[in-house]
Write a protein that holds these residues in place. Structure first.
Motif, PDB file in Angstrom:
ATOM      1  N   LEU A 129      24.679 -30.428  -3.161  1.00  0.00           N
ATOM      2  CA  LEU A 129      24.055 -30.949  -1.942  1.00  0.00           C
ATOM      3  C   LEU A 129      22.769 -31.697  -2.268  1.00  0.00           C
ATOM      4  CD1 LEU A 129      24.671 -27.903   0.424  1.00  0.00           C
ATOM      5  CD2 LEU A 129      25.768 -30.159   0.583  1.00  0.00           C
ATOM      6  N   LEU A 130      21.991 -31.187  -3.214  1.00  0.00           N
ATOM      7  CA  LEU A 130      20.779 -31.888  -3.633  1.00  0.00           C
ATOM      8  C   LEU A 130      21.124 -33.244  -4.257  1.00  0.00           C
ATOM      9  CD1 LEU A 130      18.682 -28.967  -5.159  1.00  0.00           C
ATOM     10  CD2 LEU A 130      17.987 -30.420  -3.242  1.00  0.00           C
ATOM     11  N   ARG A 131      22.227 -33.279  -4.989  1.00  0.00           N
ATOM     12  CA  ARG A 131      22.675 -34.558  -5.551  1.00  0.00           C
ATOM     13  C   ARG A 131      23.041 -35.537  -4.454  1.00  0.00           C
ATOM     14  NH1 ARG A 131      27.028 -37.524  -5.989  1.00  0.00           N
ATOM     15  NH2 ARG A 131      28.290 -36.015  -4.832  1.00  0.00           N
ATOM     16  N   TYR A 132      23.677 -35.042  -3.428  1.00  0.00           N
ATOM     17  CA  TYR A 132      24.292 -35.903  -2.410  1.00  0.00           C
ATOM     18  C   TYR A 132      23.315 -36.416  -1.363  1.00  0.00           C
ATOM     19  CZ  TYR A 132      27.525 -37.392   1.256  1.00  0.00           C
ATOM     20  OH  TYR A 132      28.194 -38.127   2.201  1.00  0.00           O
ATOM     21  N   ILE A 133      22.396 -35.580  -0.902  1.00  0.00           N
ATOM     22  CA  ILE A 133      21.567 -35.972   0.243  1.00  0.00           C
ATOM     23  C   ILE A 133      20.633 -37.139  -0.108  1.00  0.00           C
ATOM     24  CG2 ILE A 133      21.642 -33.691   1.326  1.00  0.00           C
ATOM     25  CD1 ILE A 133      18.787 -33.229   0.262  1.00  0.00           C
ATOM     26  N   PRO A 134      20.434 -38.051   0.840  1.00  0.00           N
ATOM     27  CA  PRO A 134      19.448 -39.127   0.643  1.00  0.00           C
ATOM     28  C   PRO A 134      18.061 -38.602   0.995  1.00  0.00           C
ATOM     29  CG  PRO A 134      20.580 -39.441   2.712  1.00  0.00           C
ATOM     30  CD  PRO A 134      21.194 -38.217   2.091  1.00  0.00           C
ATOM     31  N   HIS A 135      17.420 -37.911   0.052  1.00  0.00           N
ATOM     32  CA  HIS A 135      16.232 -37.141   0.399  1.00  0.00           C
ATOM     33  C   HIS A 135      15.010 -37.992   0.669  1.00  0.00           C
ATOM     34  CE1 HIS A 135      16.240 -37.581  -4.025  1.00  0.00           C
ATOM     35  NE2 HIS A 135      14.941 -37.699  -3.895  1.00  0.00           N
ATOM     36  N   ARG A 170      24.407 -41.011  -7.540  1.00  0.00           N
ATOM     37  CA  ARG A 170      25.698 -41.531  -7.069  1.00  0.00           C
ATOM     38  C   ARG A 170      26.366 -42.417  -8.126  1.00  0.00           C
ATOM     39  NH1 ARG A 170      26.622 -41.327  -1.315  1.00  0.00           N
ATOM     40  NH2 ARG A 170      25.282 -39.679  -0.479  1.00  0.00           N
ATOM     41  N   ASP A 171      25.962 -42.295  -9.375  1.00  0.00           N
ATOM     42  CA  ASP A 171      26.558 -43.083 -10.452  1.00  0.00           C
ATOM     43  C   ASP A 171      27.955 -42.538 -10.738  1.00  0.00           C
ATOM     44  OD1 ASP A 171      27.334 -44.284 -12.849  1.00  0.00           O
ATOM     45  OD2 ASP A 171      25.307 -44.274 -13.676  1.00  0.00           O
ATOM     46  N   ALA A 172      28.967 -43.358 -10.481  1.00  0.00           N
ATOM     47  CA  ALA A 172      30.357 -42.899 -10.599  1.00  0.00           C
ATOM     48  C   ALA A 172      30.749 -42.578 -12.037  1.00  0.00           C
ATOM     49  CB  ALA A 172      31.289 -43.961 -10.031  1.00  0.00           C
ATOM     50  N   GLU A 173      30.038 -43.133 -13.023  1.00  0.00           N
ATOM     51  CA  GLU A 173      30.365 -42.821 -14.413  1.00  0.00           C
ATOM     52  C   GLU A 173      29.914 -41.417 -14.796  1.00  0.00           C
ATOM     53  OE1 GLU A 173      29.010 -45.759 -17.122  1.00  0.00           O
ATOM     54  OE2 GLU A 173      30.056 -47.413 -16.122  1.00  0.00           O
ATOM     55  N   VAL A 174      28.996 -40.867 -14.037  1.00  0.00           N
ATOM     56  CA  VAL A 174      28.491 -39.514 -14.304  1.00  0.00           C
ATOM     57  C   VAL A 174      29.038 -38.516 -13.289  1.00  0.00           C
ATOM     58  CG1 VAL A 174      26.385 -38.112 -14.549  1.00  0.00           C
ATOM     59  CG2 VAL A 174      26.394 -40.510 -15.288  1.00  0.00           C
ATOM     60  N   ALA A 216      23.554 -32.717 -14.582  1.00  0.00           N
ATOM     61  CA  ALA A 216      22.176 -32.565 -14.110  1.00  0.00           C
ATOM     62  C   ALA A 216      21.816 -33.676 -13.134  1.00  0.00           C
ATOM     63  CB  ALA A 216      21.223 -32.572 -15.297  1.00  0.00           C
ATOM     64  N   HIS A 217      21.669 -33.331 -11.852  1.00  0.00           N
ATOM     65  CA  HIS A 217      21.175 -34.308 -10.885  1.00  0.00           C
ATOM     66  C   HIS A 217      19.702 -34.566 -11.172  1.00  0.00           C
ATOM     67  CE1 HIS A 217      18.873 -31.319  -8.596  1.00  0.00           C
ATOM     68  NE2 HIS A 217      19.939 -30.523  -8.639  1.00  0.00           N
ATOM     69  N   VAL A 218      19.178 -35.640 -10.596  1.00  0.00           N
ATOM     70  CA  VAL A 218      17.778 -36.000 -10.831  1.00  0.00           C
ATOM     71  C   VAL A 218      16.991 -35.986  -9.520  1.00  0.00           C
ATOM     72  CG1 VAL A 218      18.087 -37.272 -12.988  1.00  0.00           C
ATOM     73  CG2 VAL A 218      18.453 -38.447 -10.797  1.00  0.00           C
ATOM     74  N   SER A 219      17.358 -35.094  -8.626  1.00  0.00           N
ATOM     75  CA  SER A 219      16.697 -35.034  -7.324  1.00  0.00           C
ATOM     76  C   SER A 219      15.243 -34.595  -7.423  1.00  0.00           C
ATOM     77  CB  SER A 219      17.466 -34.085  -6.391  1.00  0.00           C
ATOM     78  OG  SER A 219      18.770 -34.561  -6.181  1.00  0.00           O
ATOM     79  N   PHE A 220      14.883 -33.857  -8.470  1.00  0.00           N
ATOM     80  CA  PHE A 220      13.488 -33.474  -8.685  1.00  0.00           C
ATOM     81  C   PHE A 220      12.810 -34.369  -9.715  1.00  0.00           C
ATOM     82  CE2 PHE A 220      15.220 -29.244  -7.285  1.00  0.00           C
ATOM     83  CZ  PHE A 220      14.505 -29.188  -6.091  1.00  0.00           C
ATOM     84  N   GLY A 221      13.450 -35.494 -10.054  1.00  0.00           N
ATOM     85  CA  GLY A 221      12.893 -36.403 -11.037  1.00  0.00           C
ATOM     86  C   GLY A 221      13.389 -36.087 -12.439  1.00  0.00           C
ATOM     87  N   HIS A 222      12.750 -36.734 -13.410  1.00  0.00           N
ATOM     88  CA  HIS A 222      13.147 -36.564 -14.806  1.00  0.00           C
ATOM     89  C   HIS A 222      11.977 -36.953 -15.692  1.00  0.00           C
ATOM     90  CE1 HIS A 222      15.780 -36.283 -18.266  1.00  0.00           C
ATOM     91  NE2 HIS A 222      15.394 -37.484 -18.661  1.00  0.00           N
ATOM     92  N   GLY A 223      11.920 -36.377 -16.855  1.00  0.00           N
ATOM     93  CA  GLY A 223      10.902 -36.764 -17.823  1.00  0.00           C
ATOM     94  C   GLY A 223       9.521 -36.233 -17.472  1.00  0.00           C
TER      95      GLY A 223
END
Length: 427
Positions: free
Chosen positions: A301-307, A343-347, A362-369
């Motif tokens: 759900l975190l991956r999917y929602i447009p937060h 929403r990258d279909a390759e991942v 790993a979704h990146v809803s909380f950012g990365h790096g």
């Protein structure tokens, strides 16, 4: 003639809904500049402008409603992770630039973790980490559960219908964040009002700016009053850090501000998730009947929602970087889209579907790096507890109004329902 001026004089075309793209002239030229207007998107609808850009390719140039010029936009998962974890792209120059942006008001505070890089970022983050580490967050789980139980008890006592945002999703994160920050109970309502006005800004940029000054002024005074403190809350840690010379009072307020505002994201993200479940009964039934699915389902759900709306904060290229056949030049502004990366279909195959059995990625809803959300562990714990409380204690949960009558935040940087009227079975 500059690339920006050249793009302004191009031929207008349509890309996605609401997007106006100015075409480039010759093959091999930079991508056209897409005008990305402010939009009041309701529900969990994915941004049509962003969707159109994703369909066109991995790298774009965009112009947002405020600021000057254009910026690069990176949308693919691997590219987003590269840019956000590459020392060639930094934030430290951003406060001195009037970069094209979504927010009408932009006046970063010194000390903000969002605009610190390298050693400075580590220096500032280290001061508050004892309050936000995995062990610290876990140590607050019992108190967090007490706060939720108290709110849920009142909700059940009063009975349906009820507004979940008003009764649970808004007060719980604010109360817990205020405790983590060390905000006295008598000041919490005022800080909540200020953070609301910042996250949901007024059309008048000066009004939003005045509110930010009030909030950061309060935080600065609170840090000053706690110099030399031995407390474990964020404001006390910052006060002690100032006493040790690890950061200035101004920097301390800059660190505290985004942390104080962070509860709004939990409210709105959880509101979106519950709206999705309430409008897709098969998903709600799966999580009600199979609690063991919830950790993985919440990630999905975190991956999917447009937060959020559009994009967040830019970075600046410190040197020329080649990407997808184009040169991002030193000094160019670069945005990444975490929404597009998720929403990258390759991942994530069939990214437009919500699949609780999706193979772990790993979704990146909380950012990365470097700029991964410093309060991410606290936010995730709050989301988990809120979802469990609603799913376990409100049997036969349903919307109390038609789905199209659920009101949504307008002009919001963080998207979410303004109210979520629900009913449930009694007895």
């Amino acid at each position: 003639m500059s690339e920006d001026v050249a793009a302004r004089t191009g031929t207008a075309g349509i890309s996605g809904a609401g997007a106006r793209t100015q075409t480039a002239g010759t093959p091999g030229a930079p991508p056209p500049v897409c005008e990305w207007p402010a939009q009041d998107l309701t529900g969990t609808r994915f941004d049509p402008v962003l969707a159109g850009l994703m369909d066109q390719g991995p790298l774009h140039r965009i112009r947002l409603p405020h600021g000057e010029g254009w910026a690069w936009l990176v949308t693919r998962y691997d590219d987003v992770r590269m840019v956000t974890n590459d020392a060639r792209f930094t934030r430290r120059q951003v406060p001195g630039r009037d970069i094209t942006r979504l927010a009408p008001h932009f006046k970063p505070k010194p000390g903000s973790l969002a605009f610190a890089d390298g050693g400075d970022h580590h220096r500032l983050r280290r001061v508050v980490w004892p309050a936000l580490s995995a062990s610290a967050v876990e140590g607050r789980r019992g108190r967090a559960q007490e706060l939720i139980d108290g709110l849920m008890d009142g909700l059940l006592r009063d009975g349906p219908p009820a507004d979940l945002v008003e009764r649970l999703l808004a007060p719980f994160p604010v109360d817990l964040v205020c405790e983590v920050m060390g905000v006295p109970p008598e000041d919490r309502a005022q800080l909540k009002e200020w953070t609301d006005q910042i996250v949901f800004p007024a059309a008048d940029a000066s009004a939003t700016g005045q509110v930010k000054e009030r909030l950061y002024g309060w935080l600065g005074e609170a840090v000053r009053a706690r110099r030399g403190s031995t407390g474990e809350d964020v404001l006390s840690l910052l006060g002690a850090g100032v006493s040790r010379g690890e950061l200035t009072e101004e920097e301390a307020a800059g660190v505290a501000g985004p942390l104080q505002i962070g509860g709004e994201a939990v409210t709105n993200n959880t509101g979106q998730m519950l709206y999705l479940l309430l409008t897709r009964p098969e998903l709600l039934a799966a999580l009600t009947e199979r609690p063991e699915l919830r950790p993985r389902a919440i990630d999905e759900l975190l991956r999917y929602i447009p937060h959020r709306s559009a994009v967040g904060l830019a970075r600046i290229a410190e040197e020329d970087v080649e990407l997808h056949g184009h040169t991002i030049k030193a000094g160019d502004a670069v945005y990444v889209s975490y929404l597009a990366a998720n929403r990258d279909a390759e991942v994530f195959p069939r990214p437009e579907e919500i699949d609780f059995d999706r193979a772990a990625q790993a979704h990146v809803s909380f950012g990365h790096g470097t700029h991964y959300c410093v309060g991410g562990l606290l936010a995730r714990m709050q989301i988990d507890l809120l979802m469990d409380a609603v799913l376990d204690r409100l049997p036969q949960l349903r919307l109390a109004v038609p789905a199209d009558e659920v009101p949504w935040r307008s002009r919001a940087l963080i998207r979410g329902p303004r109210a979520l009227p629900v009913a449930w079975a009694i007895g």
